[in-house]
Design a protein around this motif. Structure first.
Motif, PDB file in Angstrom:
ATOM      1  N   VAL A  44       0.962  -1.196  -0.200  1.00 54.00           N
ATOM      2  CA  VAL A  44      -0.146   0.031   0.002  1.00 54.00           C
ATOM      3  C   VAL A  44       0.933   1.333  -0.022  1.00 54.00           C
ATOM      4  O   VAL A  44       0.762   2.272  -1.020  1.00 54.00           O
ATOM      5  N   LEU A  45       1.866   1.344   0.793  1.00 54.88           N
ATOM      6  CA  LEU A  45       2.833   2.282   0.975  1.00 54.88           C
ATOM      7  C   LEU A  45       3.738   2.452  -0.524  1.00 54.88           C
ATOM      8  O   LEU A  45       3.884   3.762  -0.838  1.00 54.88           O
ATOM      9  N   ILE A  50      -3.617  -3.898  -4.772  1.00 56.11           N
ATOM     10  CA  ILE A  50      -3.763  -4.951  -3.650  1.00 56.11           C
ATOM     11  C   ILE A  50      -4.989  -5.797  -4.496  1.00 56.11           C
ATOM     12  O   ILE A  50      -5.944  -5.596  -4.577  1.00 56.11           O
ATOM     13  N   ALA A  51      -4.389  -7.253  -4.921  1.00 55.64           N
ATOM     14  CA  ALA A  51      -5.160  -8.121  -5.682  1.00 55.64           C
ATOM     15  C   ALA A  51      -5.703  -9.157  -4.685  1.00 55.64           C
ATOM     16  O   ALA A  51      -4.945  -9.623  -3.914  1.00 55.64           O
ATOM     17  N   LEU A  52      -7.131  -9.204  -4.635  1.00 60.23           N
ATOM     18  CA  LEU A  52      -7.726 -10.142  -3.961  1.00 60.23           C
ATOM     19  C   LEU A  52      -8.344 -11.599  -4.410  1.00 60.23           C
ATOM     20  O   LEU A  52      -9.029 -12.376  -3.632  1.00 60.23           O
ATOM     21  N   ASP A  53      -7.821 -11.953  -5.560  1.00 60.67           N
ATOM     22  CA  ASP A  53      -7.950 -13.111  -6.357  1.00 60.67           C
ATOM     23  C   ASP A  53      -7.174 -14.174  -5.553  1.00 60.67           C
ATOM     24  O   ASP A  53      -5.992 -13.680  -5.226  1.00 60.67           O
ATOM     25  N   SER A  54      -7.720 -15.378  -5.689  1.00 63.49           N
ATOM     26  CA  SER A  54      -7.093 -16.684  -5.019  1.00 63.49           C
ATOM     27  C   SER A  54      -5.741 -16.895  -5.553  1.00 63.49           C
ATOM     28  O   SER A  54      -4.615 -16.910  -4.505  1.00 63.49           O
ATOM     29  N   SER A 188     -11.443  -2.462   0.071  1.00 64.98           N
ATOM     30  CA  SER A 188     -10.039  -2.730   0.122  1.00 64.98           C
ATOM     31  C   SER A 188      -9.484  -1.570  -0.850  1.00 64.98           C
ATOM     32  O   SER A 188      -8.440  -0.885  -0.547  1.00 64.98           O
ATOM     33  N   HIS A 189     -10.183  -1.332  -2.056  1.00 62.08           N
ATOM     34  CA  HIS A 189      -9.575  -0.416  -2.857  1.00 62.08           C
ATOM     35  C   HIS A 189      -9.558   0.932  -2.193  1.00 62.08           C
ATOM     36  O   HIS A 189      -8.621   1.920  -2.151  1.00 62.08           O
TER      37      HIS A 189
END
Length: 264
Positions: A44-45, A50-54, A188-189
């Motif tokens: 993030v910094l 940030i991807a949240l797929d498996s 999350s976004h």
């Protein structure tokens, strides 16, 4: 969608116990995950998506042995639990930790129905988070190592609390309304891109344990037990070995420098 690699995940968290769908397995998995995969916001910094797929979560948190924040941590655990046969749903919470202002629902937690009991499962709240499942029952304090937790009700809202030197304090508040993947993506976004969120301002890497919590906060290392807290100032050359030795994170020196000046 690629199949979830359960064996690789279990190896990542150091778990080699039974895979039966029961309370003992659930508790052991949560403890192993929480104490092996650090809570961290480095990407993030650095302005990384940030991807949240498996597949992405397995590549980052399992294969690359990185950590992540709540949306990554609890989504990874959700896939693992579903692979084992547990019944899991997502919930979103409003964080109250160190704040009295109303915040948006930007914390992901899990709800597991098992053996006639509903459990709160959460490996994504950092050092002060739960280490084991908590039954969704009001006013029954539970001890996880040296740490104490309970749930209270405010109308239709659940409030998770932990105890400190000044008494019980709120960690976060949530309802029973289930959330979907798209809700999690939106939360999350916001959390990873909005300039006012704490994850865009503060470098943090955290790892809890049953008797000690360790966390990096900008240029300080904090070690906490049930009776004491010590704070150690850091220099930039100390950051790389600290991340490697204390938290098991391996990053190039140029990335470490970018992180250091970002949170300076």
């Amino acid at each position: 969608m690629p199949e979830f690699d359960l064996d690789a995940y279990l190896a990542r968290i150091g778990y080699d116990g039974p895979r039966t769908v029961c309370g003992e397995t659930l508790a052991a998995l949560q403890l192993a995950h929480a104490t092996h995969i650090p809570f961290e916001n480095l990407d993030v910094l650095l302005g990384q998506r940030i991807a949240l797929d498996s597949e992405s979560l397995q590549a980052k948190l399992v294969t690359a042995r990185r950590g992540g924040y709540c949306f990554e941590q609890n989504t990874l655990l959700l896939h693992a639990l579903e692979s084992l046969g547990f019944t899991v749903t997502r919930l979103l919470a409003r964080v109250r930790y160190r704040s009295v202002t109303l915040r948006p629902r930007t914390h992901l937690l899990l709800r597991v129905e098992l053996e006639g009991t509903v459990w709160l499962v959460d490996v994504g709240f950092g050092s002060e988070g739960l280490l084991q499942p908590l039954p969704l029952v009001e006013g029954q304090p539970q001890t996880h190592g040296d740490w104490h937790y309970r749930l209270l009700r405010e109308g239709t809202t659940w409030v998770l609390q932990s105890i400190s030197n000044t008494g019980w304090k709120d960690l976060y508040a949530f309802t029973d309304e289930l959330s979907y993947g798209i809700d999690v993506e939106v939360a999350s976004h916001y959390t990873s891109t909005h300039p006012d969120t704490i994850f865009k301002k503060v470098l943090t890497v955290q790892l809890p344990g049953l008797t000690q919590r360790t966390y990096l906060r900008n240029h300080e290392l904090v070690t906490e037990t049930a009776t004491s807290t010590t704070t150690q100032p850091l220099t930039e050359p100390e950051l790389l070995p600290l991340l490697t030795e204390r938290f098991g994170l391996s990053l190039p020196e140029e990335v470490i420098h970018r992180l250091w000046i970002t949170c300076g």
